[in-house]
Design a protein around this motif. Structure first.
Motif, PDB file in Angstrom:
ATOM      1  N   UNK A  90       0.856  -1.194   0.000  1.00 17.96           N
ATOM      2  CA  UNK A  90       0.000   0.000   0.000  1.00 17.96           C
ATOM      3  C   UNK A  90       0.882   1.231   0.000  1.00 17.96           C
ATOM      4  N   UNK A  91       0.285   2.387  -0.197  1.00 15.03           N
ATOM      5  CA  UNK A  91       1.029   3.645  -0.200  1.00 15.03           C
ATOM      6  C   UNK A  91       1.588   3.937   1.190  1.00 15.03           C
ATOM      7  N   UNK A  92       2.697   4.645   1.198  1.00 15.09           N
ATOM      8  CA  UNK A  92       3.304   5.053   2.467  1.00 15.09           C
ATOM      9  C   UNK A  92       2.393   6.066   3.155  1.00 15.09           C
ATOM     10  N   UNK A  93       2.385   5.991   4.478  1.00  8.88           N
ATOM     11  CA  UNK A  93       1.584   6.930   5.254  1.00  8.88           C
ATOM     12  C   UNK A  93       2.239   7.145   6.607  1.00  8.88           C
ATOM     13  N   UNK A  94       1.911   8.261   7.202  1.00  7.29           N
ATOM     14  CA  UNK A  94       2.443   8.617   8.521  1.00  7.29           C
ATOM     15  C   UNK A  94       1.295   9.039   9.416  1.00  7.29           C
ATOM     16  N   UNK A  95       1.615   9.158  10.697  1.00 12.09           N
ATOM     17  CA  UNK A  95       0.616   9.598  11.673  1.00 12.09           C
ATOM     18  C   UNK A  95       1.121  10.890  12.302  1.00 12.09           C
ATOM     19  N   UNK A  96       0.265  11.914  12.306  1.00 10.69           N
ATOM     20  CA  UNK A  96       0.674  13.187  12.898  1.00 10.69           C
ATOM     21  C   UNK A  96       0.497  13.165  14.417  1.00 10.69           C
ATOM     22  N   UNK A  97       0.829  14.269  15.045  1.00 16.44           N
ATOM     23  CA  UNK A  97       0.775  14.379  16.500  1.00 16.44           C
ATOM     24  C   UNK A  97      -0.604  14.178  17.093  1.00 16.44           C
ATOM     25  N   UNK A  98      -1.645  14.348  16.284  1.00 13.03           N
ATOM     26  CA  UNK A  98      -3.020  14.155  16.762  1.00 13.03           C
ATOM     27  C   UNK A  98      -3.546  12.756  16.462  1.00 13.03           C
ATOM     28  N   UNK A  99      -2.678  11.902  15.916  1.00 13.05           N
ATOM     29  CA  UNK A  99      -3.099  10.541  15.608  1.00 13.05           C
ATOM     30  C   UNK A  99      -3.785  10.396  14.262  1.00 13.05           C
ATOM     31  N   UNK A 100      -3.769  11.455  13.451  1.00  5.26           N
ATOM     32  CA  UNK A 100      -4.386  11.399  12.128  1.00  5.26           C
ATOM     33  C   UNK A 100      -3.390  10.853  11.105  1.00  5.26           C
ATOM     34  N   UNK A 101      -3.859   9.924  10.269  1.00  7.80           N
ATOM     35  CA  UNK A 101      -3.018   9.353   9.242  1.00  7.80           C
ATOM     36  C   UNK A 101      -3.053  10.244   8.007  1.00  7.80           C
ATOM     37  N   UNK A 102      -1.887  10.389   7.356  1.00  6.42           N
ATOM     38  CA  UNK A 102      -1.845  11.155   6.119  1.00  6.42           C
ATOM     39  C   UNK A 102      -0.901  10.482   5.131  1.00  6.42           C
ATOM     40  N   UNK A 103      -1.154  10.733   3.847  1.00  9.18           N
ATOM     41  CA  UNK A 103      -0.391  10.111   2.768  1.00  9.18           C
ATOM     42  C   UNK A 103       0.998  10.722   2.661  1.00  9.18           C
ATOM     43  N   UNK A 104       1.926   9.911   2.192  1.00  9.45           N
ATOM     44  CA  UNK A 104       3.316  10.326   1.951  1.00  9.45           C
ATOM     45  C   UNK A 104       3.657   9.975   0.502  1.00  9.45           C
ATOM     46  N   UNK A 105       3.188  10.804  -0.479  1.00  8.01           N
ATOM     47  CA  UNK A 105       3.381  10.442  -1.893  1.00  8.01           C
ATOM     48  C   UNK A 105       4.846  10.282  -2.308  1.00  8.01           C
ATOM     49  N   UNK A 106       5.726  11.133  -1.795  1.00  8.13           N
ATOM     50  CA  UNK A 106       7.142  11.018  -2.174  1.00  8.13           C
ATOM     51  C   UNK A 106       7.732   9.711  -1.655  1.00  8.13           C
ATOM     52  N   UNK A 107       7.390   9.336  -0.435  1.00  6.91           N
ATOM     53  CA  UNK A 107       7.877   8.077   0.134  1.00  6.91           C
ATOM     54  C   UNK A 107       7.303   6.895  -0.642  1.00  6.91           C
ATOM     55  N   UNK A 108       6.037   6.986  -1.024  1.00 10.02           N
ATOM     56  CA  UNK A 108       5.415   5.907  -1.810  1.00 10.02           C
ATOM     57  C   UNK A 108       6.158   5.709  -3.124  1.00 10.02           C
ATOM     58  N   UNK A 109       6.500   6.805  -3.785  1.00  9.94           N
ATOM     59  CA  UNK A 109       7.224   6.722  -5.053  1.00  9.94           C
ATOM     60  C   UNK A 109       8.610   6.114  -4.851  1.00  9.94           C
ATOM     61  N   UNK A 110       9.294   6.519  -3.783  1.00  7.24           N
ATOM     62  CA  UNK A 110      10.629   5.984  -3.501  1.00  7.24           C
ATOM     63  C   UNK A 110      10.568   4.483  -3.225  1.00  7.24           C
ATOM     64  N   UNK A 111       9.562   4.054  -2.465  1.00  2.00           N
ATOM     65  CA  UNK A 111       9.411   2.628  -2.166  1.00  2.00           C
ATOM     66  C   UNK A 111       9.123   1.858  -3.450  1.00  2.00           C
TER      67      UNK A 111
END
Length: 149
Positions: A90-111
């Motif tokens: 799946x696409x790369x994603x991270x979790x911010x300080x509030x626990x919300x997940x967000x996409x990481x398009x550059x990391x997904x492309x690198x992977x």
């Protein structure tokens, strides 16, 4: 939120322990029995150690998310799969300080670019890395990686 982070850390620790416990110096192989993935860093460290060791990797169950980075680090010639093997992307994603997940398009492309060409092609033919989990298994997987003997 704190409880969710603790559960995630525990799951990651269990997955890493399972991977490490499968390392057998007499057999010179690492057997992946079940890994839900997790934080990328520990997987990169583990698979770098496996690559340096010269050990073979036997994928013998689900290898999901960050676990699939093994394909980018350990040479293809040292990876084999059993009938139980399943790779999940799946696409790369991270979790911010509030626990919300967000996409990481550059990391997904690198992977995606780091995966072997046959895996990249399979992912691309299914629409690329998105939030949806793509499962590679069975004959399609055996066409890319040899069955373990």
């Amino acid at each position: 939120m704190r409880r969710a982070v603790i559960k995630l850390v525990i799951k990651l620790a269990v997955a890493i322990v399972a991977l490490c416990a499968a390392i057998s110096p007499t057999e010179a192989e690492v057997r992946i029995l079940a890994s839900p993935g997790g934080q990328v860093g520990p997987f990169l460290d583990l698979f770098e150690q496996v690559r340096a060791s010269g050990e073979r990797v036997v994928i013998d169950g689900p290898c999901l998310s960050a676990c699939t980075l093994v394909l980018s680090i350990v040479p293809d010639s040292r990876i084999c799969v059993t009938r139980r093997a399943v790779l999940g992307f799946h696409a790369a994603r991270s979790i911010d300080g509030r626990g919300q997940m967000y996409a990481e398009p550059e990391a997904s492309q690198a992977v995606l670019e780091a995966y072997p060409a046959a895996v990249r092609g399979w992912i691309s033919r299914r629409g690329g890395l998105t939030s949806r989990l793509l499962l590679l298994r069975g004959r399609e997987l055996a066409a890319i990686y040899p069955r373990c003997r």
